[in-house]
Design an enzyme around this catalytic site. Sequence first.
Site, PDB file in Angstrom:
ATOM      1  N   GLY A 125      -6.795  -3.496   4.170  1.00 51.24           N
ATOM      2  CA  GLY A 125      -6.176  -3.587   2.839  1.00 51.24           C
ATOM      3  C   GLY A 125      -6.858  -4.533   1.875  1.00 51.24           C
ATOM      4  O   GLY A 125      -6.846  -4.303   0.670  1.00 51.24           O
TER       5      GLY A 125
ATOM      6  N   ASP B 201      -4.139  -7.603   0.560  1.00 54.50           N
ATOM      7  CA  ASP B 201      -3.695  -6.763  -0.544  1.00 54.50           C
ATOM      8  C   ASP B 201      -2.297  -7.129  -1.019  1.00 54.50           C
ATOM      9  O   ASP B 201      -2.032  -7.202  -2.211  1.00 54.50           O
ATOM     10  CB  ASP B 201      -3.776  -5.268  -0.153  1.00 54.50           C
ATOM     11  CG  ASP B 201      -3.128  -4.954   1.198  1.00 54.50           C
ATOM     12  OD1 ASP B 201      -2.543  -5.859   1.836  1.00 54.50           O
ATOM     13  OD2 ASP B 201      -3.221  -3.788   1.628  1.00 54.50           O
TER      14      ASP B 201
ATOM     15  N   ASP C 237       4.296  -8.781   1.814  1.00 51.09           N
ATOM     16  CA  ASP C 237       5.528  -7.991   1.907  1.00 51.09           C
ATOM     17  C   ASP C 237       6.531  -8.761   2.766  1.00 51.09           C
ATOM     18  O   ASP C 237       7.173  -9.687   2.283  1.00 51.09           O
ATOM     19  CB  ASP C 237       5.178  -6.609   2.483  1.00 51.09           C
ATOM     20  CG  ASP C 237       6.378  -5.671   2.554  1.00 51.09           C
ATOM     21  OD1 ASP C 237       7.411  -5.988   1.948  1.00 51.09           O
ATOM     22  OD2 ASP C 237       6.289  -4.624   3.220  1.00 51.09           O
TER      23      ASP C 237
ATOM     24  N   PHE D 170       7.247   0.980  -2.398  1.00 51.36           N
ATOM     25  CA  PHE D 170       6.017   1.280  -1.666  1.00 51.36           C
ATOM     26  C   PHE D 170       4.928   1.727  -2.638  1.00 51.36           C
ATOM     27  O   PHE D 170       5.094   2.699  -3.364  1.00 51.36           O
ATOM     28  CB  PHE D 170       6.271   2.348  -0.601  1.00 51.36           C
ATOM     29  CG  PHE D 170       5.116   2.479   0.350  1.00 51.36           C
ATOM     30  CD1 PHE D 170       4.942   1.568   1.378  1.00 51.36           C
ATOM     31  CD2 PHE D 170       4.176   3.485   0.192  1.00 51.36           C
ATOM     32  CE1 PHE D 170       3.855   1.659   2.238  1.00 51.36           C
ATOM     33  CE2 PHE D 170       3.096   3.595   1.045  1.00 51.36           C
ATOM     34  CZ  PHE D 170       2.932   2.679   2.068  1.00 51.36           C
ATOM     35  N   VAL D 171       3.829   1.002  -2.653  1.00 53.53           N
ATOM     36  CA  VAL D 171       2.749   1.300  -3.598  1.00 53.53           C
ATOM     37  C   VAL D 171       1.444   1.610  -2.858  1.00 53.53           C
ATOM     38  O   VAL D 171       1.270   1.229  -1.696  1.00 53.53           O
ATOM     39  CB  VAL D 171       2.525   0.118  -4.567  1.00 53.53           C
ATOM     40  CG1 VAL D 171       3.738  -0.094  -5.457  1.00 53.53           C
ATOM     41  CG2 VAL D 171       2.203  -1.170  -3.807  1.00 53.53           C
TER      42      VAL D 171
ATOM     43  N   ASP E 130      -2.759   1.563   1.358  1.00 52.53           N
ATOM     44  CA  ASP E 130      -2.789   2.944   1.833  1.00 52.53           C
ATOM     45  C   ASP E 130      -1.404   3.466   2.173  1.00 52.53           C
ATOM     46  O   ASP E 130      -0.456   2.712   2.376  1.00 52.53           O
ATOM     47  CB  ASP E 130      -3.640   3.035   3.107  1.00 52.53           C
ATOM     48  CG  ASP E 130      -2.935   2.407   4.307  1.00 52.53           C
ATOM     49  OD1 ASP E 130      -2.606   1.214   4.235  1.00 52.53           O
ATOM     50  OD2 ASP E 130      -2.686   3.122   5.295  1.00 52.53           O
TER      51      ASP E 130
ATOM     52  N   ARG F  79      -6.529   4.379  -0.516  1.00 49.97           N
ATOM     53  CA  ARG F  79      -7.066   3.029  -0.717  1.00 49.97           C
ATOM     54  C   ARG F  79      -8.070   2.992  -1.859  1.00 49.97           C
ATOM     55  O   ARG F  79      -8.244   1.962  -2.505  1.00 49.97           O
ATOM     56  CB  ARG F  79      -7.775   2.544   0.549  1.00 49.97           C
ATOM     57  CG  ARG F  79      -6.868   2.272   1.732  1.00 49.97           C
ATOM     58  CD  ARG F  79      -7.638   1.520   2.808  1.00 49.97           C
ATOM     59  NE  ARG F  79      -7.011   1.614   4.116  1.00 49.97           N
ATOM     60  CZ  ARG F  79      -6.021   0.831   4.542  1.00 49.97           C
ATOM     61  NH1 ARG F  79      -5.527  -0.083   3.756  1.00 49.97           N
ATOM     62  NH2 ARG F  79      -5.525   0.975   5.758  1.00 49.97           N
TER      63      ARG F  79
END
Length: 184
Positions: A43, A99, A102, A152-153, A159, A165
């Site tokens: 990521g 990335d 979360d 969720f992005v 990904d 990606r």
Amino acid sequence: MHNDIAEVLHHETTILSRLDAMARDIMRDYKDKPLTVVAILNGGLILMADLLRRVQLPLKIETVSVASYHGGTESSGTVTFNQSRLPDLSGQHVILLDDILDSGRTLHAIRERFAAECHPESMRICVLLRKLKERSCAVSSDYTGFDIGDEFVVGYGLDYMGRYRNLPYIGVLKPEAIAAPTTP
Ligand code: IMP
Ligand code: MG
């Protein structure tokens, strides 16, 4: 690929100008310090390339490969290291680059393992995205691109089932793309 995106959250130009500002902050904080940036694969790959080319310091780059998602849109809760050799970080000031922050499990697990086994001088965290939510592990980012909601992005390194990606922007997937991925 673009057809699967319901909404673009951050366009490429916006991301790149945010990276200019983040790079300036890093240069200010690490001038004259031995700096190693550890990018978390996969990521953190795109962020690593675009951000670090803006950081005009004699830094070193390492990578660490972990898996915490296993295909879906929910974190599995376990963090697996895909490599046995970890970088030697003794004497180095370290920035962990990912990335997205979360649940915090991934960065927490890496930070703990590095602290125990790699002997860095200091460790900070840099992420492109920070989800505004309660985290399972106490982790905060020191350099943050953008705050986003708990959705969720994909794109810009992020990904869904290994795809998207390479989208140059950050977008929200259409629910039907999550239900039935179109790309084989
Ligand atoms: P954590 O829950 O903070 O451990 O995040 C673990 C990893 O989950 C991140 O490094 C991402 O690769 C992935 N992840 C979390 N949220 C998203 C998302 O919205 N889209 C794609 N990947 C995500
Ligand atoms: Mg990931």
